[in-house]
Design an enzyme around this catalytic site. Structure first.
Site, PDB file in Angstrom:
ATOM      1  N   THR A  11       0.819  -1.211   0.000  1.00 19.96           N
ATOM      2  CA  THR A  11       0.000   0.000   0.000  1.00 19.96           C
ATOM      3  C   THR A  11       0.853   1.260   0.000  1.00 19.96           C
ATOM      4  O   THR A  11       0.682   2.142  -0.853  1.00 19.96           O
ATOM      5  CB  THR A  11      -0.939   0.007   1.218  1.00 19.96           C
ATOM      6  OG1 THR A  11      -1.778  -1.149   1.163  1.00 19.96           O
ATOM      7  CG2 THR A  11      -1.814   1.254   1.212  1.00 19.96           C
ATOM      8  N   LYS A 100       6.955   2.705  11.909  1.00 20.20           N
ATOM      9  CA  LYS A 100       7.056   3.127  13.321  1.00 20.20           C
ATOM     10  C   LYS A 100       7.652   2.041  14.211  1.00 20.20           C
ATOM     11  O   LYS A 100       8.328   2.338  15.192  1.00 20.20           O
ATOM     12  CB  LYS A 100       5.697   3.555  13.874  1.00 20.20           C
ATOM     13  CG  LYS A 100       4.649   2.457  14.024  1.00 20.20           C
ATOM     14  CD  LYS A 100       3.676   2.508  12.901  1.00 20.20           C
ATOM     15  CE  LYS A 100       2.582   1.476  12.970  1.00 20.20           C
ATOM     16  NZ  LYS A 100       1.731   1.506  11.765  1.00 20.20           N
ATOM     17  N   GLU A 124       9.248  10.912   8.819  1.00 19.16           N
ATOM     18  CA  GLU A 124       8.054  11.727   9.055  1.00 19.16           C
ATOM     19  C   GLU A 124       6.774  10.893   9.072  1.00 19.16           C
ATOM     20  O   GLU A 124       5.883  11.120   9.888  1.00 19.16           O
ATOM     21  CB  GLU A 124       7.938  12.815   7.980  1.00 19.16           C
ATOM     22  CG  GLU A 124       6.737  13.728   8.129  1.00 19.16           C
ATOM     23  CD  GLU A 124       6.765  14.536   9.417  1.00 19.16           C
ATOM     24  OE1 GLU A 124       5.878  14.317  10.271  1.00 19.16           O
ATOM     25  OE2 GLU A 124       7.661  15.371   9.573  1.00 19.16           O
ATOM     26  N   GLY A 129       0.899   9.450   9.926  1.00 19.33           N
ATOM     27  CA  GLY A 129       0.680   9.294   8.499  1.00 19.33           C
ATOM     28  C   GLY A 129       1.013  10.562   7.728  1.00 19.33           C
ATOM     29  O   GLY A 129       2.159  10.990   7.676  1.00 19.33           O
ATOM     30  N   ILE A 131       0.116  13.597   8.471  1.00 18.92           N
ATOM     31  CA  ILE A 131       0.178  14.805   9.295  1.00 18.92           C
ATOM     32  C   ILE A 131       1.638  15.153   9.578  1.00 18.92           C
ATOM     33  O   ILE A 131       2.378  14.332  10.105  1.00 18.92           O
ATOM     34  CB  ILE A 131      -0.546  14.606  10.643  1.00 18.92           C
ATOM     35  CG1 ILE A 131      -1.997  14.171  10.424  1.00 18.92           C
ATOM     36  CG2 ILE A 131      -0.503  15.883  11.470  1.00 18.92           C
ATOM     37  CD1 ILE A 131      -2.710  13.787  11.707  1.00 18.92           C
ATOM     38  N   GLU A 185      -6.791  -4.530  10.291  1.00 17.56           N
ATOM     39  CA  GLU A 185      -6.143  -5.721   9.752  1.00 17.56           C
ATOM     40  C   GLU A 185      -6.913  -6.974  10.173  1.00 17.56           C
ATOM     41  O   GLU A 185      -7.745  -6.945  11.085  1.00 17.56           O
ATOM     42  CB  GLU A 185      -4.709  -5.809  10.274  1.00 17.56           C
ATOM     43  CG  GLU A 185      -3.830  -4.622   9.932  1.00 17.56           C
ATOM     44  CD  GLU A 185      -3.441  -4.583   8.471  1.00 17.56           C
ATOM     45  OE1 GLU A 185      -3.577  -5.626   7.781  1.00 17.56           O
ATOM     46  OE2 GLU A 185      -3.018  -3.509   8.017  1.00 17.56           O
ATOM     47  N   ASP A 196       0.100   0.168  18.577  1.00 18.56           N
ATOM     48  CA  ASP A 196       0.489   1.075  17.493  1.00 18.56           C
ATOM     49  C   ASP A 196       0.633   2.498  18.020  1.00 18.56           C
ATOM     50  O   ASP A 196       1.643   3.170  17.771  1.00 18.56           O
ATOM     51  CB  ASP A 196      -0.568   1.020  16.380  1.00 18.56           C
ATOM     52  CG  ASP A 196      -0.305   2.000  15.265  1.00 18.56           C
ATOM     53  OD1 ASP A 196       0.517   1.703  14.388  1.00 18.56           O
ATOM     54  OD2 ASP A 196      -0.930   3.088  15.261  1.00 18.56           O
ATOM     55  N   LYS A 200       4.094   5.126  18.606  1.00 15.50           N
ATOM     56  CA  LYS A 200       4.126   6.481  18.067  1.00 15.50           C
ATOM     57  C   LYS A 200       4.383   7.524  19.160  1.00 15.50           C
ATOM     58  O   LYS A 200       5.168   8.458  18.957  1.00 15.50           O
ATOM     59  CB  LYS A 200       2.803   6.782  17.340  1.00 15.50           C
ATOM     60  CG  LYS A 200       2.633   5.952  16.074  1.00 15.50           C
ATOM     61  CD  LYS A 200       1.248   6.114  15.467  1.00 15.50           C
ATOM     62  CE  LYS A 200       1.105   5.278  14.200  1.00 15.50           C
ATOM     63  NZ  LYS A 200      -0.257   5.328  13.639  1.00 15.50           N
TER      64      LYS A 200
END
Length: 400
Positions: A11, A100, A124, A129, A131, A185, A196, A200
């Site tokens: 993706t 990440k 970044e 994502g 942002i 997922e 997740d 971050k």
């Protein structure tokens, strides 16, 4: 002409190639040179794909090619991403990633390795994502002491919480819907259990404190325990439940946590719904700032990766300063933070009063057989002690 390699043609990787092609002219103008993808690395075959002719299966082809200025990693996971990243940098190539998991674990090592060789390691897209947040923290906000970062950092859980709030659905039903729509997922554990978001906020905290923050040290609670009943109470209170990842500067360091929180309409993150993400930053000079946008998705994330590629081309002969030491930051206990708490219990009101003192009782239409209340503000130590003295507790959630 600048030549790069993209590792992983899923993706995000395919999105990077698409962004580079669709916006080729404006990217070349902003980078100061044309950027082209010479190799795409993937174990799979893509028969009929327009880029089939540049597909390779052996990483050594990329590592040993002196024409490759930068390697872009979009594979995900820690290995072989970590090995490939090290080898690319050691071979004199810049490195950019959206990964990440890789950065949370090996960020300081890869940054140091790149800086020693006058190269860049940029990431970044690893948080938020599309942002922009890493670059602002590393450049625009360097004059500030960052006192707080709080964010909705996972689009899957935010979509699910929004859906439950709007439709009154149960968790399992909303999870199935999110999976069918491609937001979750097949194995949603990393999202719904908060892992997740934890990685971050570990990356963001590491950047603002300048030392390695291990994500394993951050207390993390996901949304899998949130029910339609909790949502009904929140709605009755005029609040929304969101999975929040937060980091705070304390007197002696930093503390962080990931947990569901009931947010009031006045909270900056209250109105962030669907798959959108938002990050609230408080600086001691800046004050309050918000970064809002698409936190995931093919093209928004790919856009952030390509922005790193442009930065690499602009700085191909100089390493961009980034303060992130491998020295570990020992986090303060997040229980020192104070807030109010929402509690559901089968205990009687007199017992609640004995345990918590004055509270605000909450009712929601159609819910019987339990009592719900909101405590006065207290730190986590006091809350745990008082909660231990109350029987029949069904749920508790932070209130902000």
């Amino acid at each position: 002409m600048i030549k790069i390699a993209v590792m992983g043609y899923g993706t995000i990787g395919s999105g990077v190639v698409e962004v580079l092609e669709k916006n080729r002219d404006i990217i070349a103008k902003r980078a100061g040179d044309e950027i082209t993808v010479k190799y795409i690395l993937d174990l799979r075959e893509f028969p009929g794909d327009p880029h089939e002719d540049i597909l390779v299966h052996d990483y050594e082809i990329i590592r040993s090619d002196p024409e490759i200025l930068a390697v872009v990693e979009c594979m995900g996971g820690v290995e072989p991403a970590h090995t490939f990243a090290r080898e690319a940098i050691l071979a004199g190539k810049h490195f950019a990633t959206s990964n990440k998991a890789l950065i949370a674990e090996y960020g300081p090592e890869l940054i140091a390795l790149a800086q020693e060789r006058n190269l860049n390691c940029l990431f970044e897209a690893s948080v938020g994502g599309g942002i922009p947040i890493i670059r602002p923290l590393n450049s625009c906000l360097t004059a500030d002491v960052i006192e707080e970062i709080s964010g909705i950092l996972n689009g899957t859980t935010n979509y699910m919480m929004t859906k439950m709030s709007e439709e009154g659905s149960e968790f399992d039903e909303v999870l199935k819907d999110a999976q069918q729509k491609g937001f979750a997922e097949a194995d949603p554990t990393a999202d719904i259990e908060g892992y997740d978001a934890c990685r971050k906020i570990a990356i963001l905290t590491s950047l603002i404190c300048g030392n390695q923050v291990d994500y394993e040290d951050i207390p993390t609670q996901g949304i899998s325990g949130i029910t339609a009943t909790d949502i009904r109470y929140a709605t009755a209170m005029g609040r929304k439940i969101k999975l929040i990842a937060s980091s705070y500067k304390t007197e002696n360091g930093y503390c962080a946590f990931v947990a569901p929180v009931m947010l009031a309409p006045g909270n900056a993150l209250h109105g962030v719904d669907g798959v959108f993400n938002a990050i609230f930053v408080k600086g001691n000079m800046l004050g309050d700032a918000m970064f809002y946008g698409s936190g995931a998705g093919k093209l928004p994330t790919a856009s952030a990766v390509v922005a790193d590629i442009v930065d690499i081309v602009r700085h191909k002969n100089v390493s961009i300063t980034m303060q992130w030491s491998a020295d570990k930051m020992v986090l303060e206990d997040a229980r020192q933070l104070s807030c109010r708490y929402f509690v559901r219990t089968t205990s009687a009101k007199d017992r609640i009063g004995e345990a918590f003192g004055p509270v605000q009782y909450v009712s929601a239409e159609g819910i019987t057989g339990e009592t719900a209340f909101v405590t006065e503000e207290m730190d986590g130590f006091a809350f745990e002690e008082r909660l231990a003295g109350l029987k029949g507790v069904r749920q508790w959630i932070r209130v902000n």
